[in-house]
Design a protein around this motif. Structure first.
Motif, PDB file in Angstrom:
ATOM      1  N   LEU A 180      13.697  -4.063  -8.463  1.00  0.00           N
ATOM      2  CA  LEU A 180      13.093  -2.739  -8.614  1.00  0.00           C
ATOM      3  C   LEU A 180      12.772  -2.146  -7.254  1.00  0.00           C
ATOM      4  CD1 LEU A 180      10.522  -3.646 -11.408  1.00  0.00           C
ATOM      5  CD2 LEU A 180      12.688  -2.441 -11.710  1.00  0.00           C
ATOM      6  N   ARG A 181      12.923  -0.846  -7.152  1.00  0.00           N
ATOM      7  CA  ARG A 181      12.519  -0.146  -5.930  1.00  0.00           C
ATOM      8  C   ARG A 181      10.995  -0.066  -5.904  1.00  0.00           C
ATOM      9  NH1 ARG A 181      16.298   4.413  -3.886  1.00  0.00           N
ATOM     10  NH2 ARG A 181      14.344   4.763  -2.825  1.00  0.00           N
ATOM     11  N   ALA A 182      10.411  -0.268  -4.758  1.00  0.00           N
ATOM     12  CA  ALA A 182       8.955  -0.294  -4.631  1.00  0.00           C
ATOM     13  C   ALA A 182       8.338   1.091  -4.457  1.00  0.00           C
ATOM     14  CB  ALA A 182       8.555  -1.185  -3.458  1.00  0.00           C
ATOM     15  N   ASP A 183       9.142   2.122  -4.286  1.00  0.00           N
ATOM     16  CA  ASP A 183       8.586   3.455  -4.036  1.00  0.00           C
ATOM     17  C   ASP A 183       8.003   4.103  -5.281  1.00  0.00           C
ATOM     18  OD1 ASP A 183      11.001   3.944  -5.286  1.00  0.00           O
ATOM     19  OD2 ASP A 183      11.762   5.299  -3.738  1.00  0.00           O
ATOM     20  N   ARG A 184       8.121   3.445  -6.413  1.00  0.00           N
ATOM     21  CA  ARG A 184       7.576   4.015  -7.655  1.00  0.00           C
ATOM     22  C   ARG A 184       6.082   3.758  -7.815  1.00  0.00           C
ATOM     23  NH1 ARG A 184      10.776   0.631 -12.130  1.00  0.00           N
ATOM     24  NH2 ARG A 184       9.310   1.576 -13.539  1.00  0.00           N
ATOM     25  N   TRP A 185       5.490   2.900  -6.984  1.00  0.00           N
ATOM     26  CA  TRP A 185       4.063   2.584  -7.074  1.00  0.00           C
ATOM     27  C   TRP A 185       3.316   3.095  -5.836  1.00  0.00           C
ATOM     28  CZ3 TRP A 185       7.613  -1.366  -8.496  1.00  0.00           C
ATOM     29  CH2 TRP A 185       7.656  -1.591  -9.874  1.00  0.00           C
ATOM     30  N   PRO A 186       2.052   3.506  -6.014  1.00  0.00           N
ATOM     31  CA  PRO A 186       1.274   4.041  -4.886  1.00  0.00           C
ATOM     32  C   PRO A 186       0.929   2.961  -3.854  1.00  0.00           C
ATOM     33  CG  PRO A 186      -0.094   3.913  -6.863  1.00  0.00           C
ATOM     34  CD  PRO A 186       1.291   3.536  -7.274  1.00  0.00           C
ATOM     35  N   ASP A 187       0.670   3.401  -2.638  1.00  0.00           N
ATOM     36  CA  ASP A 187       0.370   2.491  -1.530  1.00  0.00           C
ATOM     37  C   ASP A 187      -0.777   1.532  -1.813  1.00  0.00           C
ATOM     38  OD1 ASP A 187       2.403   3.462   0.040  1.00  0.00           O
ATOM     39  OD2 ASP A 187       1.114   4.751   1.254  1.00  0.00           O
ATOM     40  N   GLU A 188      -1.807   1.997  -2.508  1.00  0.00           N
ATOM     41  CA  GLU A 188      -3.003   1.175  -2.698  1.00  0.00           C
ATOM     42  C   GLU A 188      -2.879   0.147  -3.829  1.00  0.00           C
ATOM     43  OE1 GLU A 188      -3.268   4.861  -5.089  1.00  0.00           O
ATOM     44  OE2 GLU A 188      -2.913   4.523  -2.960  1.00  0.00           O
ATOM     45  N   MET A 189      -1.820   0.234  -4.617  1.00  0.00           N
ATOM     46  CA  MET A 189      -1.637  -0.713  -5.729  1.00  0.00           C
ATOM     47  C   MET A 189      -1.155  -2.059  -5.198  1.00  0.00           C
ATOM     48  SD  MET A 189       0.432  -0.279  -9.274  1.00  0.00           S
ATOM     49  CE  MET A 189      -0.852   0.700 -10.016  1.00  0.00           C
ATOM     50  N   ARG A 190      -1.714  -3.132  -5.754  1.00  0.00           N
ATOM     51  CA  ARG A 190      -1.320  -4.482  -5.361  1.00  0.00           C
ATOM     52  C   ARG A 190      -0.177  -4.967  -6.257  1.00  0.00           C
ATOM     53  NH1 ARG A 190      -4.452  -6.357  -1.644  1.00  0.00           N
ATOM     54  NH2 ARG A 190      -6.563  -5.594  -1.397  1.00  0.00           N
ATOM     55  N   LEU A 191       0.640  -5.826  -5.703  1.00  0.00           N
ATOM     56  CA  LEU A 191       1.727  -6.414  -6.483  1.00  0.00           C
ATOM     57  C   LEU A 191       1.189  -7.103  -7.727  1.00  0.00           C
ATOM     58  CD1 LEU A 191       3.849  -7.937  -3.591  1.00  0.00           C
ATOM     59  CD2 LEU A 191       4.413  -5.951  -4.950  1.00  0.00           C
ATOM     60  N   SER A 192       0.060  -7.781  -7.596  1.00  0.00           N
ATOM     61  CA  SER A 192      -0.518  -8.498  -8.732  1.00  0.00           C
ATOM     62  C   SER A 192      -1.006  -7.546  -9.827  1.00  0.00           C
ATOM     63  CB  SER A 192      -1.661  -9.402  -8.270  1.00  0.00           C
ATOM     64  OG  SER A 192      -2.661  -8.639  -7.632  1.00  0.00           O
ATOM     65  N   ASP A 193      -1.263  -6.282  -9.487  1.00  0.00           N
ATOM     66  CA  ASP A 193      -1.727  -5.303 -10.477  1.00  0.00           C
ATOM     67  C   ASP A 193      -0.630  -4.909 -11.470  1.00  0.00           C
ATOM     68  OD1 ASP A 193      -4.192  -5.261  -9.227  1.00  0.00           O
ATOM     69  OD2 ASP A 193      -3.753  -3.448  -8.070  1.00  0.00           O
ATOM     70  N   ILE A 194       0.623  -5.050 -11.085  1.00  0.00           N
ATOM     71  CA  ILE A 194       1.698  -4.605 -11.972  1.00  0.00           C
ATOM     72  C   ILE A 194       2.226  -5.716 -12.881  1.00  0.00           C
ATOM     73  CG2 ILE A 194       2.401  -2.757 -10.408  1.00  0.00           C
ATOM     74  CD1 ILE A 194       4.849  -4.504  -9.692  1.00  0.00           C
ATOM     75  N   GLU A 195       1.868  -6.964 -12.617  1.00  0.00           N
ATOM     76  CA  GLU A 195       2.386  -8.078 -13.418  1.00  0.00           C
ATOM     77  C   GLU A 195       2.190  -7.895 -14.920  1.00  0.00           C
ATOM     78  OE1 GLU A 195       0.892 -11.787 -12.005  1.00  0.00           O
ATOM     79  OE2 GLU A 195       2.020 -11.665 -10.148  1.00  0.00           O
ATOM     80  N   PRO A 196       1.007  -7.468 -15.392  1.00  0.00           N
ATOM     81  CA  PRO A 196       0.821  -7.341 -16.846  1.00  0.00           C
ATOM     82  C   PRO A 196       1.693  -6.254 -17.489  1.00  0.00           C
ATOM     83  CG  PRO A 196      -1.293  -7.344 -15.706  1.00  0.00           C
ATOM     84  CD  PRO A 196      -0.226  -7.241 -14.664  1.00  0.00           C
ATOM     85  N   ARG A 197       2.301  -5.398 -16.694  1.00  0.00           N
ATOM     86  CA  ARG A 197       3.114  -4.299 -17.221  1.00  0.00           C
ATOM     87  C   ARG A 197       4.531  -4.720 -17.595  1.00  0.00           C
ATOM     88  NH1 ARG A 197       1.652   0.898 -13.508  1.00  0.00           N
ATOM     89  NH2 ARG A 197      -0.600   0.644 -13.555  1.00  0.00           N
ATOM     90  N   PHE A 198       4.960  -5.886 -17.142  1.00  0.00           N
ATOM     91  CA  PHE A 198       6.340  -6.299 -17.338  1.00  0.00           C
ATOM     92  C   PHE A 198       6.544  -7.056 -18.632  1.00  0.00           C
ATOM     93  CE2 PHE A 198       6.218  -5.842 -12.700  1.00  0.00           C
ATOM     94  CZ  PHE A 198       7.255  -4.937 -12.560  1.00  0.00           C
ATOM     95  N   ILE A 199       7.641  -6.733 -19.296  1.00  0.00           N
ATOM     96  CA  ILE A 199       8.100  -7.457 -20.475  1.00  0.00           C
ATOM     97  C   ILE A 199       9.555  -7.821 -20.196  1.00  0.00           C
ATOM     98  CG2 ILE A 199       8.576  -7.368 -22.941  1.00  0.00           C
ATOM     99  CD1 ILE A 199       6.389  -5.193 -23.132  1.00  0.00           C
ATOM    100  N   CYS A 200       9.878  -9.088 -20.305  1.00  0.00           N
ATOM    101  CA  CYS A 200      11.234  -9.558 -20.002  1.00  0.00           C
ATOM    102  C   CYS A 200      12.225  -8.984 -21.002  1.00  0.00           C
ATOM    103  CB  CYS A 200      11.276 -11.083 -20.017  1.00  0.00           C
ATOM    104  SG  CYS A 200      12.924 -11.737 -19.684  1.00  0.00           S
ATOM    105  N   ALA A 201      13.313  -8.406 -20.484  1.00  0.00           N
ATOM    106  CA  ALA A 201      14.363  -7.879 -21.342  1.00  0.00           C
ATOM    107  C   ALA A 201      15.204  -8.997 -21.944  1.00  0.00           C
ATOM    108  CB  ALA A 201      15.263  -6.936 -20.552  1.00  0.00           C
TER     109      ALA A 201
END
Length: 57
Positions: A28-49
């Motif tokens: 995934l391209r990282a430009d879709r998330w704001p600068d202040e967001m941590r990588l660990s903050d997005i983990e709960p958003r993922f569902i494996c295809a």
């Protein structure tokens, strides 16, 4: 160490690889998330295809 997307981009990195326990992964391209967001903050958003799991590695 928890890093923000802004810190990651400052190091010249522009994307992330997200892996699932089943072995499926996505780039995934990282430009879709704001600068202040941590990588660990997005983990709960993922569902494996591949398997439907909600817990990335």
């Amino acid at each position: 160490m928890k890093i923000t997307f802004g810190e990651m981009r400052a190091m010249g990195l522009r994307g992330i690889l997200v892996y699932c326990h089943c072995g499926h992964h996505v780039a995934l391209r990282a430009d879709r998330w704001p600068d202040e967001m941590r990588l660990s903050d997005i983990e709960p958003r993922f569902i494996c295809a591949g398997c439907g799991n909600r817990e990335p590695m």
